[in-house]
Each structure stands twice: as C-alpha cells, then as structure tokens.
Design an enzyme around this catalytic site. Structure first.
Site, PDB file in Angstrom:
ATOM      1  N   PHE A   1     -40.529  -3.618  35.083  1.00 28.72           N
ATOM      2  CA  PHE A   1     -40.413  -4.294  36.385  1.00 28.72           C
ATOM      3  C   PHE A   1     -40.221  -5.805  36.252  1.00 28.72           C
ATOM      4  O   PHE A   1     -39.966  -6.474  37.251  1.00 28.72           O
ATOM      5  CB  PHE A   1     -41.715  -4.139  37.188  1.00 28.72           C
ATOM      6  CG  PHE A   1     -42.110  -2.743  37.551  1.00 28.72           C
ATOM      7  CD1 PHE A   1     -41.422  -2.046  38.531  1.00 28.72           C
ATOM      8  CD2 PHE A   1     -43.195  -2.123  36.948  1.00 28.72           C
ATOM      9  CE1 PHE A   1     -41.806  -0.768  38.896  1.00 28.72           C
ATOM     10  CE2 PHE A   1     -43.585  -0.847  37.306  1.00 28.72           C
ATOM     11  CZ  PHE A   1     -42.892  -0.169  38.287  1.00 28.72           C
ATOM     12  N   ALA A   2     -40.460  -6.350  35.063  1.00 25.43           N
ATOM     13  CA  ALA A   2     -40.624  -7.803  34.927  1.00 25.43           C
ATOM     14  C   ALA A   2     -39.289  -8.527  35.061  1.00 25.43           C
ATOM     15  O   ALA A   2     -38.489  -8.550  34.133  1.00 25.43           O
ATOM     16  CB  ALA A   2     -41.254  -8.118  33.565  1.00 25.43           C
TER      17      ALA A   2
ATOM     18  N   ASN B   1     -34.547 -14.572  32.148  1.00 27.71           N
ATOM     19  CA  ASN B   1     -35.652 -13.637  32.418  1.00 27.71           C
ATOM     20  C   ASN B   1     -35.181 -12.192  32.464  1.00 27.71           C
ATOM     21  O   ASN B   1     -35.815 -11.314  31.882  1.00 27.71           O
ATOM     22  CB  ASN B   1     -36.323 -13.975  33.758  1.00 27.71           C
ATOM     23  CG  ASN B   1     -37.323 -15.102  33.604  1.00 27.71           C
ATOM     24  OD1 ASN B   1     -38.393 -14.918  33.044  1.00 27.71           O
ATOM     25  ND2 ASN B   1     -36.945 -16.271  34.058  1.00 27.71           N
TER      26      ASN B   1
ATOM     27  N   SER C   1     -31.235  -2.111  41.375  1.00 26.59           N
ATOM     28  CA  SER C   1     -31.205  -2.455  42.793  1.00 26.59           C
ATOM     29  C   SER C   1     -29.916  -1.961  43.434  1.00 26.59           C
ATOM     30  O   SER C   1     -28.860  -1.910  42.781  1.00 26.59           O
ATOM     31  CB  SER C   1     -31.272  -3.980  42.915  1.00 26.59           C
ATOM     32  OG  SER C   1     -30.922  -4.391  44.214  1.00 26.59           O
TER      33      SER C   1
ATOM     34  N   TYR D   1     -28.126 -12.680  40.246  1.00 28.40           N
ATOM     35  CA  TYR D   1     -29.156 -11.625  40.289  1.00 28.40           C
ATOM     36  C   TYR D   1     -28.495 -10.249  40.129  1.00 28.40           C
ATOM     37  O   TYR D   1     -28.882  -9.450  39.267  1.00 28.40           O
ATOM     38  CB  TYR D   1     -29.933 -11.697  41.609  1.00 28.40           C
ATOM     39  CG  TYR D   1     -30.771 -10.482  41.880  1.00 28.40           C
ATOM     40  CD1 TYR D   1     -31.876 -10.192  41.091  1.00 28.40           C
ATOM     41  CD2 TYR D   1     -30.456  -9.601  42.913  1.00 28.40           C
ATOM     42  CE1 TYR D   1     -32.641  -9.056  41.321  1.00 28.40           C
ATOM     43  CE2 TYR D   1     -31.220  -8.474  43.153  1.00 28.40           C
ATOM     44  CZ  TYR D   1     -32.307  -8.204  42.358  1.00 28.40           C
ATOM     45  OH  TYR D   1     -33.051  -7.076  42.590  1.00 28.40           O
TER      46      TYR D   1
ATOM     47  N   LYS E   1     -28.648  -7.396  36.927  1.00 26.09           N
ATOM     48  CA  LYS E   1     -29.006  -5.970  37.020  1.00 26.09           C
ATOM     49  C   LYS E   1     -27.894  -5.105  36.427  1.00 26.09           C
ATOM     50  O   LYS E   1     -28.156  -4.133  35.713  1.00 26.09           O
ATOM     51  CB  LYS E   1     -29.281  -5.579  38.473  1.00 26.09           C
ATOM     52  CG  LYS E   1     -30.527  -6.198  39.063  1.00 26.09           C
ATOM     53  CD  LYS E   1     -31.793  -5.607  38.454  1.00 26.09           C
ATOM     54  CE  LYS E   1     -33.048  -6.298  38.941  1.00 26.09           C
ATOM     55  NZ  LYS E   1     -34.263  -5.905  38.194  1.00 26.09           N
TER      56      LYS E   1
ATOM     57  N   ASN F   1     -37.172 -12.150  52.327  1.00 23.98           N
ATOM     58  CA  ASN F   1     -36.963 -10.785  52.825  1.00 23.98           C
ATOM     59  C   ASN F   1     -37.600 -10.602  54.204  1.00 23.98           C
ATOM     60  O   ASN F   1     -38.528 -11.313  54.584  1.00 23.98           O
ATOM     61  CB  ASN F   1     -37.534  -9.760  51.840  1.00 23.98           C
ATOM     62  CG  ASN F   1     -36.761  -9.757  50.527  1.00 23.98           C
ATOM     63  OD1 ASN F   1     -37.344  -9.955  49.465  1.00 23.98           O
ATOM     64  ND2 ASN F   1     -35.459  -9.574  50.598  1.00 23.98           N
TER      65      ASN F   1
ATOM     66  N   ILE G   1     -33.304 -14.198  63.275  1.00 22.64           N
ATOM     67  CA  ILE G   1     -32.537 -12.975  63.008  1.00 22.64           C
ATOM     68  C   ILE G   1     -31.112 -13.390  62.661  1.00 22.64           C
ATOM     69  O   ILE G   1     -30.426 -14.032  63.471  1.00 22.64           O
ATOM     70  CB  ILE G   1     -32.580 -12.017  64.216  1.00 22.64           C
ATOM     71  CG1 ILE G   1     -34.040 -11.566  64.444  1.00 22.64           C
ATOM     72  CG2 ILE G   1     -31.657 -10.822  63.996  1.00 22.64           C
ATOM     73  CD1 ILE G   1     -34.227 -10.576  65.570  1.00 22.64           C
TER      74      ILE G   1
ATOM     75  N   ARG H   1     -26.058 -14.358  57.913  1.00 23.52           N
ATOM     76  CA  ARG H   1     -26.387 -14.958  56.621  1.00 23.52           C
ATOM     77  C   ARG H   1     -25.269 -14.639  55.633  1.00 23.52           C
ATOM     78  O   ARG H   1     -24.808 -13.487  55.566  1.00 23.52           O
ATOM     79  CB  ARG H   1     -27.721 -14.369  56.132  1.00 23.52           C
ATOM     80  CG  ARG H   1     -28.271 -14.974  54.871  1.00 23.52           C
ATOM     81  CD  ARG H   1     -29.678 -14.457  54.580  1.00 23.52           C
ATOM     82  NE  ARG H   1     -29.708 -13.028  54.263  1.00 23.52           N
ATOM     83  CZ  ARG H   1     -30.814 -12.368  53.912  1.00 23.52           C
ATOM     84  NH1 ARG H   1     -31.979 -12.991  53.842  1.00 23.52           N
ATOM     85  NH2 ARG H   1     -30.769 -11.084  53.646  1.00 23.52           N
TER      86      ARG H   1
ATOM     87  N   GLY I   1     -23.141 -13.435  52.706  1.00 16.69           N
ATOM     88  CA  GLY I   1     -23.348 -12.367  51.727  1.00 16.69           C
ATOM     89  C   GLY I   1     -23.961 -11.104  52.297  1.00 16.69           C
ATOM     90  O   GLY I   1     -24.029 -10.082  51.619  1.00 16.69           O
ATOM     91  N   ASP I   2     -24.446 -11.135  53.557  1.00 11.09           N
ATOM     92  CA  ASP I   2     -25.056  -9.939  54.150  1.00 11.09           C
ATOM     93  C   ASP I   2     -23.985  -8.942  54.582  1.00 11.09           C
ATOM     94  O   ASP I   2     -22.897  -9.336  55.015  1.00 11.09           O
ATOM     95  CB  ASP I   2     -25.879 -10.318  55.387  1.00 11.09           C
ATOM     96  CG  ASP I   2     -27.333 -10.641  55.057  1.00 11.09           C
ATOM     97  OD1 ASP I   2     -27.708 -10.539  53.875  1.00 11.09           O
ATOM     98  OD2 ASP I   2     -28.071 -10.998  55.988  1.00 11.09           O
TER      99      ASP I   2
HETATM  100  C1  UD1 Z   1     -32.129  -8.422  49.705  1.00 10.75           C
HETATM  101  C2  UD1 Z   1     -31.194  -8.753  48.588  1.00 10.75           C
HETATM  102  C3  UD1 Z   1     -31.088  -7.535  47.676  1.00 10.75           C
HETATM  103  C4  UD1 Z   1     -32.472  -7.105  47.209  1.00 10.75           C
HETATM  104  C5  UD1 Z   1     -33.331  -6.813  48.436  1.00 10.75           C
HETATM  105  C6  UD1 Z   1     -34.744  -6.411  48.104  1.00 10.75           C
HETATM  106  C7  UD1 Z   1     -29.620 -10.364  49.590  1.00 10.75           C
HETATM  107  C8  UD1 Z   1     -28.214 -10.620  50.048  1.00 10.75           C
HETATM  108  N1  UD1 Z   1     -29.887  -9.121  49.130  1.00 10.75           N
HETATM  109  O1  UD1 Z   1     -31.527  -7.391  50.478  1.00 10.75           O
HETATM  110  O2  UD1 Z   1     -30.274  -7.820  46.579  1.00 10.75           O
HETATM  111  O3  UD1 Z   1     -32.354  -5.947  46.421  1.00 10.75           O
HETATM  112  O4  UD1 Z   1     -33.381  -7.992  49.236  1.00 10.75           O
HETATM  113  O5  UD1 Z   1     -35.442  -7.421  47.470  1.00 10.75           O
HETATM  114  O6  UD1 Z   1     -30.471 -11.250  49.620  1.00 10.75           O
HETATM  115  N2  UD1 Z   1     -33.086 -10.753  57.951  1.00 10.75           N
HETATM  116  C9  UD1 Z   1     -33.203 -11.560  59.074  1.00 10.75           C
HETATM  117  N3  UD1 Z   1     -34.045 -12.653  59.019  1.00 10.75           N
HETATM  118  C10 UD1 Z   1     -34.768 -12.969  57.893  1.00 10.75           C
HETATM  119  C11 UD1 Z   1     -34.637 -12.132  56.747  1.00 10.75           C
HETATM  120  C12 UD1 Z   1     -33.776 -11.044  56.803  1.00 10.75           C
HETATM  121  O7  UD1 Z   1     -32.573 -11.317  60.104  1.00 10.75           O
HETATM  122  O8  UD1 Z   1     -35.506 -13.974  57.902  1.00 10.75           O
HETATM  123  C13 UD1 Z   1     -32.214  -9.560  58.012  1.00 10.75           C
HETATM  124  C14 UD1 Z   1     -31.044  -9.604  57.040  1.00 10.75           C
HETATM  125  O9  UD1 Z   1     -29.941 -10.234  57.603  1.00 10.75           O
HETATM  126  C15 UD1 Z   1     -30.835  -8.099  56.785  1.00 10.75           C
HETATM  127  C16 UD1 Z   1     -32.247  -7.508  56.895  1.00 10.75           C
HETATM  128  O10 UD1 Z   1     -33.001  -8.456  57.643  1.00 10.75           O
HETATM  129  O11 UD1 Z   1     -30.039  -7.529  57.805  1.00 10.75           O
HETATM  130  C17 UD1 Z   1     -32.919  -7.293  55.553  1.00 10.75           C
HETATM  131  O12 UD1 Z   1     -32.861  -8.518  54.811  1.00 10.75           O
HETATM  132  P1  UD1 Z   1     -33.650  -8.708  53.422  1.00 10.75           P
HETATM  133  O13 UD1 Z   1     -35.063  -8.257  53.574  1.00 10.75           O
HETATM  134  O14 UD1 Z   1     -33.419 -10.110  52.976  1.00 10.75           O
HETATM  135  O15 UD1 Z   1     -32.970  -7.669  52.443  1.00 10.75           O
HETATM  136  P2  UD1 Z   1     -31.417  -7.507  52.031  1.00 10.75           P
HETATM  137  O16 UD1 Z   1     -30.627  -8.696  52.389  1.00 10.75           O
HETATM  138  O17 UD1 Z   1     -30.962  -6.190  52.514  1.00 10.75           O
END
Ligand code: UD1
Length: 284
Positions: free
Chosen positions: A27-28, A46, A71, A95, A99, A145, A163, A238, A240-241
């Site tokens: 996991f590290a 790392n 991932s 990142y 992976k 996240n 959001i 955001r 890259g989303d």
């Molecule tokens: C992210 C990583 C991914 C990683 C995963 C788990 C990116 C682009 N991808 O995924 O590689 O495997 O975390 O660690 O960073 N959101 C908001 N507001 C916030 C935070 C998130 O609206 O403050 C939304 C995001 O736009 C998305 C959803 O919530 O639609 C989930 O976001 P997030 O938890 O950051 O995960 P991922 O982007 O899916």
C-alpha cells in the site's frame, strides 16, 4: 511491528525472512493527482522506486506473492462504462503514470520468472472509515477527495463544499463515481491473498461496487447520516475530471467470490462516526 521505509531494501528483506512472510500487500505510496503534477520526482521516487525496492527484497527473500494497490486512474478517460479490466490504459499525470509503471514492472517480473504470483487491484473511489469509529481518514491540509471534504464541512472544520461542475451529462449535472467502502476494499485484499495462496497464477481486478453516485447524492447521504447541513456552492469543472467513472466488478465476483456489500449510507455513517468523535482528526 517493524517501522521503516519501503525503499530500505535490506530492512524489508530482513523483515520478510524473519517473519516467514508468504505474501505481501503493498500500500505504501503517495496518491494525490494534483500534488503529483507539482512534485513528480517525489511520486516516481516513492511509488516506482518503492516498488523496485520491494520486488528486490521479495526476490532475495524468496517471497513471490504480491498484492498491489493500483487505481482506476490507469484507465484514463473512459471509453466504455462500466469499465472492464480489459479497457485500454493511459495516464495523464505522474501519479497515474507511476501506477502504470508499477503494473508493468510486475508483469515483466512474472514473464521472467513465472513462479511469481501477482495480484493487481484497481480501486475505484475508496470512502468511509472503520465501523468502530477508531480509525478514519484525516488527510494532511485541505482534503482533495470528496468524502473527507464533506465530512470536514459537516463537523465545522471547513465552511463550504465547492462542487466542481453541475453541467455534466449526468442526471443532476454533478460528477458520478463508484464509491467503495474501505471495509469492502479490505475484504477484497483478504480474498486476493487467499486466492494467491490457494491457486497458481495471478490476476488483475477492479475493486468497485458497480454503482455510481453523484456529488449531490453523496451530499444528501452525508446530511442524512450526520443530521448536519452541508453548505455547498457550484463552481466550474475541475481540470482532468470526467463525468462518470464506474467499475465492472464482475471479474472479482467470478474469481474471488468478492463483491462490495456496504452502501453509500454505510460509508457516510462510518465516516461520520469517526469524524464526529475526532473533530480535529488525529491532531492532539
Ligand atoms: C481521485 C483521483 C484518482 C484517485 C481517487 C481516489 C483525480 C483527478 N483523480 O478521483 O486518481 O484514484 O481520487 O483517491 O484527482 N468533488 C467536488 N468537490 C471537491 C472534491 C471532489 O465536487 O471538493 C467531486 C469531483 O469533481 C468528482 C467527485 O467529487 O466528481 C469525486 O472526486 P474525488 O474524491 O477527488 O475523486 P476522483 O476525482 O474521482
């Protein structure tokens, strides 16, 4: 318990030998996409050097079973949904690249010596906490996240959830993800280790629920679990989303008999149990 750095090959090797270790779960690693863009060398050091060191230590100690935390980020922009393990891989940041490189290193090692047994587990969006309320997620600085961010708004540590986008082609316009409870994820690892111990060969599997939830659904579920209002505002997308990310978890069910059992409500209830008991996280 042995405390050390995965890049300390001699220490890892000695630990594997001293304890007669039959299988390793790795996991590290570092895991924040945005940070990896700013600190690429730390991520390669790392995540990739860490894996190289571990593989050396395992080879030298004779332990040849490895379960690796990969991932869903290795799928890049989804070309089909839900995503099967056969989906093409790509990367858009250090990142994700780290992976991919680790997965490729594992494959090359097996090609050179088929006695190795490798399990690659591709996580979708892990969330939640241990149901005891004793262990939870406490990211350094502002959470990247969604779940930890929402949880810190609920407890009053952060004022307002931003959001990222409400104009996606999804039912409510917000991004949809496949959230998986950390306890289900843990059970998937146990099943993977047991499979490696019980049968030859290795495998690559998605660990997800196969169900998608939007950001607004997560907010509503957390409000229900916590009894608190989650203040939120709508902001631009955001970088890259993607709109929707969702696993096809059928291979994990077929091979390991594993499936996600816990719901979004369980993830929120368990995250809240820990966060409400630890409003400042692990800080004293
Ligand atoms: C992210 C990583 C991914 C990683 C995963 C788990 C990116 C682009 N991808 O995924 O590689 O495997 O975390 O660690 O960073 N959101 C908001 N507001 C916030 C935070 C998130 O609206 O403050 C939304 C995001 O736009 C998305 C959803 O919530 O639609 C989930 O976001 P997030 O938890 O950051 O995960 P991922 O982007 O899916």
């Amino acid at each position: 318990m042995v405390r050390g750095d995965v890049r300390d090959t001699a220490l890892v090797k000695q630990t594997l030998v001293d304890h007669g270790i039959e299988a390793v779960v790795h996991f590290a690693a570092l895991k924040a996409v945005g940070e990896s863009v700013l600190k690429p060398l730390e991520y390669y050091e790392n995540n990739v050097s860490g894996m190289l060191s571990l593989l050396h230590a395992m080879r030298e100690s004779g332990c040849r079973r490895l379960v690796f935390s990969s991932s869903a980020t290795v799928y890049g922009e989804p070309q089909q949904l839900p995503i099967p393990e056969t989906h093409p891989r790509s990367h858009g940041n250090p990142y994700g690249h780290s992976k991919l490189m680790c997965e490729d290193m594992m494959a090359a090692v097996v090609r050179a010596d088929p006695a190795w047994q490798m399990a690659v587990l591709r996580y979708f969006n892990p969330a939640g906490a241990h149901p005891s309320g004793l262990m939870g997620e406490d990211p350094n600085g502002t959470p990247h996240n969604l779940l930890p961010y929402v949880s810190q708004v609920a407890v009053g540590r952060l004022a307002c959830l931003r959001i990222h986008g409400n104009d996606y082609p999804t039912p409510d316009g917000t991004g949809v993800r496949d959230y998986i409870h950390v306890m289900d994820l843990a059970a998937g690892h146990v099943a993977a280790v047991l499979r490696l111990l019980g049968a030859p060969g290795g495998f690559t599997l998605n660990l997800g629920s196969g169900r998608g939830h939007s950001v607004l659904e997560v907010v509503a579920a957390f409000e229900a679990a916590s009894g608190r209002q989650i203040a939120h505002s709508f902001e631009p997308r955001r970088a890259g989303d993607v709109a929707v990310l969702c696993a096809d978890p059928s291979q994990a069910q077929a091979l390991l008999g594993w499936e996600a059992r816990l719901s979004l409500a369980d993830m929120c209830a368990d995250a809240w149990r820990w966060q409400s008991a630890n409003p400042k996280g692990y800080a004293p």
